[in-house]
Design a protein around this motif. Structure first.
Motif, short mmCIF file in Angstrom:
data_model
loop_
_atom_site.label_atom_id
_atom_site.label_comp_id
_atom_site.label_asym_id
_atom_site.label_seq_id
_atom_site.Cartn_x
_atom_site.Cartn_y
_atom_site.Cartn_z
N MET A 1 1.18 30.04 -9.18
CA MET A 1 2.29 30.22 -8.19
C MET A 1 3.48 30.45 -8.14
O MET A 1 3.47 30.53 -9.89
CB MET A 1 2.31 28.16 -8.21
N LYS A 2 4.72 30.53 -7.63
CA LYS A 2 5.51 31.28 -8.25
C LYS A 2 6.82 30.56 -7.41
O LYS A 2 6.40 30.24 -5.94
CB LYS A 2 5.59 32.75 -7.13
N VAL A 3 8.16 30.29 -8.13
CA VAL A 3 9.09 29.30 -7.38
C VAL A 3 10.23 30.28 -6.80
O VAL A 3 10.27 31.35 -7.57
CB VAL A 3 9.71 28.74 -8.62
N ALA B 1 3.65 17.54 -9.77
CA ALA B 1 3.97 17.05 -8.88
C ALA B 1 3.47 17.72 -7.65
O ALA B 1 2.14 17.33 -6.98
CB ALA B 1 4.83 15.79 -9.01
N LEU B 2 3.75 18.41 -7.40
CA LEU B 2 3.18 19.40 -6.94
C LEU B 2 1.73 20.61 -6.98
O LEU B 2 1.13 20.34 -6.00
CB LEU B 2 4.45 21.05 -6.46
N VAL B 3 1.48 20.39 -8.48
CA VAL B 3 0.27 20.93 -8.31
C VAL B 3 -0.86 20.12 -8.75
O VAL B 3 -2.00 20.12 -7.58
CB VAL B 3 0.25 21.69 -9.80
N THR B 4 -0.49 19.01 -8.30
CA THR B 4 -0.97 17.92 -8.26
C THR B 4 -1.33 17.75 -6.91
O THR B 4 -2.85 17.15 -6.34
CB THR B 4 -0.80 16.29 -9.03
N VAL B 5 -0.76 17.47 -5.84
CA VAL B 5 -0.96 17.58 -4.51
C VAL B 5 -1.76 18.14 -3.61
O VAL B 5 -1.79 18.26 -2.81
CB VAL B 5 0.65 17.56 -3.60
N ILE B 6 -1.56 20.10 -3.98
CA ILE B 6 -2.33 21.09 -4.44
C ILE B 6 -3.37 20.62 -4.24
O ILE B 6 -4.15 21.13 -3.75
CB ILE B 6 -1.56 22.29 -4.44
N ALA C 1 -6.72 20.44 -1.35
CA ALA C 1 -7.75 21.31 -1.48
C ALA C 1 -8.89 20.47 -1.94
O ALA C 1 -10.61 20.79 -1.64
CB ALA C 1 -7.59 22.68 -3.28
N ALA C 2 -9.03 19.64 -2.25
CA ALA C 2 -10.49 18.56 -2.49
C ALA C 2 -10.70 17.98 -2.07
O ALA C 2 -12.02 17.37 -2.45
CB ALA C 2 -10.18 18.19 -4.38
N ALA C 3 -10.03 17.63 -1.13
CA ALA C 3 -10.54 16.07 -0.30
C ALA C 3 -11.93 17.07 0.56
O ALA C 3 -11.38 18.28 1.09
CB ALA C 3 -9.37 16.20 0.63
N PRO C 4 -12.39 15.91 1.34
CA PRO C 4 -13.12 16.69 1.66
C PRO C 4 -13.27 16.87 3.36
O PRO C 4 -12.49 15.67 3.91
CB PRO C 4 -14.54 15.39 2.33
N GLN C 5 -13.53 17.77 3.71
CA GLN C 5 -13.57 18.08 5.36
C GLN C 5 -13.93 17.54 5.78
O GLN C 5 -14.59 16.74 6.59
CB GLN C 5 -13.49 19.44 5.85
#
Length: 63
Positions: free
Chosen positions: A1-3, A15-20, A24-28
């Motif tokens: 990731m690049k700012v 916090a951003l990495v945790t949300v992403i 990504a881990a949430a079931p579809q």
């Protein structure tokens, strides 16, 4: 990731990495779970398209 813009703190990046990662881990959702009933689908397919124009409000009351 690049700012690319701004200067985030390490806490903000964490916090951003945790949300992403959580996103990504949430079931579809299972495909087809939000499908309309056969009755709703029937009426959606039998309606004629709306054609705006002069006098169409009068014609809309007649089949």
């Amino acid at each position: 990731m690049k700012v690319l813009k701004g200067n985030p703190t390490p806490e903000e990046l964490a916090a951003l990495v945790t949300v992403i990662a959580a996103r990504a881990a949430a079931p579809q959702p299972a495909p087809g779970t939000d499908r309309a009933s056969n009755w709703a689908t029937y009426w959606r397919n039998t309606r004629t398209p709306f054609h705006p124009g002069p006098g169409q409000w009068r014609a809309s009351a007649h089949p």
